[in-house]
Design a protein around this motif. Sequence first.
Motif, PDB file in Angstrom:
ATOM      1  N   TYR A 151      26.769  22.436  25.139  1.00  0.00           N
ATOM      2  CA  TYR A 151      26.133  22.045  26.393  1.00  0.00           C
ATOM      3  C   TYR A 151      25.983  20.535  26.365  1.00  0.00           C
ATOM      4  N   THR A 152      26.562  19.866  27.349  1.00  0.00           N
ATOM      5  CA  THR A 152      26.516  18.417  27.410  1.00  0.00           C
ATOM      6  C   THR A 152      25.593  18.004  28.540  1.00  0.00           C
ATOM      7  N   VAL A 153      24.599  17.187  28.201  1.00  0.00           N
ATOM      8  CA  VAL A 153      23.597  16.708  29.155  1.00  0.00           C
ATOM      9  C   VAL A 153      23.824  15.216  29.364  1.00  0.00           C
ATOM     10  N   PHE A 154      23.945  14.811  30.633  1.00  0.00           N
ATOM     11  CA  PHE A 154      24.069  13.402  31.002  1.00  0.00           C
ATOM     12  C   PHE A 154      22.859  13.034  31.842  1.00  0.00           C
ATOM     13  N   THR A 155      22.261  11.907  31.566  1.00  0.00           N
ATOM     14  CA  THR A 155      21.188  11.430  32.425  1.00  0.00           C
ATOM     15  C   THR A 155      21.097   9.910  32.344  1.00  0.00           C
ATOM     16  N   VAL A 156      20.821   9.274  33.484  1.00  0.00           N
ATOM     17  CA  VAL A 156      20.672   7.820  33.544  1.00  0.00           C
ATOM     18  C   VAL A 156      19.178   7.508  33.517  1.00  0.00           C
ATOM     19  N   LEU A 157      18.798   6.633  32.574  1.00  0.00           N
ATOM     20  CA  LEU A 157      17.379   6.362  32.335  1.00  0.00           C
ATOM     21  C   LEU A 157      17.111   4.871  32.212  1.00  0.00           C
ATOM     22  N   ASN A 158      15.876   4.480  32.547  1.00  0.00           N
ATOM     23  CA  ASN A 158      15.457   3.113  32.250  1.00  0.00           C
ATOM     24  C   ASN A 158      14.990   3.066  30.792  1.00  0.00           C
ATOM     25  N   ASP A 159      14.650   1.859  30.327  1.00  0.00           N
ATOM     26  CA  ASP A 159      14.281   1.691  28.906  1.00  0.00           C
ATOM     27  C   ASP A 159      13.141   2.616  28.475  1.00  0.00           C
ATOM     28  N   GLU A 160      12.099   2.654  29.286  1.00  0.00           N
ATOM     29  CA  GLU A 160      10.912   3.447  28.927  1.00  0.00           C
ATOM     30  C   GLU A 160      11.235   4.935  28.849  1.00  0.00           C
ATOM     31  N   ASP A 161      11.935   5.448  29.870  1.00  0.00           N
ATOM     32  CA  ASP A 161      12.279   6.869  29.873  1.00  0.00           C
ATOM     33  C   ASP A 161      13.291   7.216  28.789  1.00  0.00           C
ATOM     34  N   LEU A 162      14.152   6.280  28.436  1.00  0.00           N
ATOM     35  CA  LEU A 162      15.113   6.518  27.360  1.00  0.00           C
ATOM     36  C   LEU A 162      14.379   6.780  26.053  1.00  0.00           C
ATOM     37  N   GLU A 163      13.384   5.978  25.759  1.00  0.00           N
ATOM     38  CA  GLU A 163      12.624   6.181  24.517  1.00  0.00           C
ATOM     39  C   GLU A 163      11.908   7.527  24.529  1.00  0.00           C
ATOM     40  N   LYS A 164      11.332   7.903  25.687  1.00  0.00           N
ATOM     41  CA  LYS A 164      10.677   9.213  25.809  1.00  0.00           C
ATOM     42  C   LYS A 164      11.696  10.328  25.582  1.00  0.00           C
ATOM     43  N   ALA A 165      12.867  10.200  26.195  1.00  0.00           N
ATOM     44  CA  ALA A 165      13.893  11.246  26.090  1.00  0.00           C
ATOM     45  C   ALA A 165      14.384  11.400  24.657  1.00  0.00           C
ATOM     46  N   LYS A 166      14.629  10.297  23.972  1.00  0.00           N
ATOM     47  CA  LYS A 166      15.083  10.375  22.577  1.00  0.00           C
ATOM     48  C   LYS A 166      14.020  11.040  21.710  1.00  0.00           C
ATOM     49  N   LYS A 167      12.769  10.716  21.946  1.00  0.00           N
ATOM     50  CA  LYS A 167      11.677  11.332  21.179  1.00  0.00           C
ATOM     51  C   LYS A 167      11.627  12.841  21.436  1.00  0.00           C
ATOM     52  N   ILE A 168      11.799  13.238  22.686  1.00  0.00           N
ATOM     53  CA  ILE A 168      11.791  14.662  23.032  1.00  0.00           C
ATOM     54  C   ILE A 168      12.930  15.390  22.318  1.00  0.00           C
ATOM     55  N   VAL A 169      14.118  14.820  22.362  1.00  0.00           N
ATOM     56  CA  VAL A 169      15.275  15.460  21.719  1.00  0.00           C
ATOM     57  C   VAL A 169      15.012  15.633  20.232  1.00  0.00           C
ATOM     58  N   LYS A 170      14.475  14.609  19.588  1.00  0.00           N
ATOM     59  CA  LYS A 170      14.197  14.702  18.151  1.00  0.00           C
ATOM     60  C   LYS A 170      13.122  15.745  17.854  1.00  0.00           C
ATOM     61  N   GLU A 171      12.106  15.828  18.715  1.00  0.00           N
ATOM     62  CA  GLU A 171      11.049  16.824  18.508  1.00  0.00           C
ATOM     63  C   GLU A 171      11.582  18.244  18.685  1.00  0.00           C
ATOM     64  N   VAL A 172      12.422  18.457  19.685  1.00  0.00           N
ATOM     65  CA  VAL A 172      12.938  19.799  19.973  1.00  0.00           C
ATOM     66  C   VAL A 172      14.038  20.195  18.994  1.00  0.00           C
TER      67      VAL A 172
END
Length: 117
Positions: free
Chosen positions: A71-92
């Motif tokens: 499953y490939t997920v693409f999303t365009v993010l600003n700096d702040e949301d990018l950091e949140k998203a990376k943290k979420i991926v690592k937690e999950v």
Amino acid sequence: MNKHMLVLVLTHKESMNQVIKAFAENDIHGSTIIDSMGMAAVINNEDYEDLPMFGILRHIMDDDDEKEKNYTVFTVLNDEDLEKAKKIVKEVCGNLNKPNSGIMFTLPVDFVEGVVE
């Protein structure tokens, strides 16, 4: 504010569902998800039987890889949301450096239209 495209390829549907749910709960929206296939599934194709390199790789790779859909997920993010998203991926997902877990990377985005802030 800089924009980035986060690309996340996961091998487990459950992980993808949890990541998308956590994104939504943290106001990260606008992801696109596509079904994808790993290299092992392509190598398993009999069209590659006459190429020695692919025959060798087929025998080396784990059978589970050949059957697993990605499953490939693409999303365009600003700096702040990018950091949140990376943290979420690592937690999950935990450590993506483990075999058959997935891959995450970003690309700089110099133009975007159609993304609502």
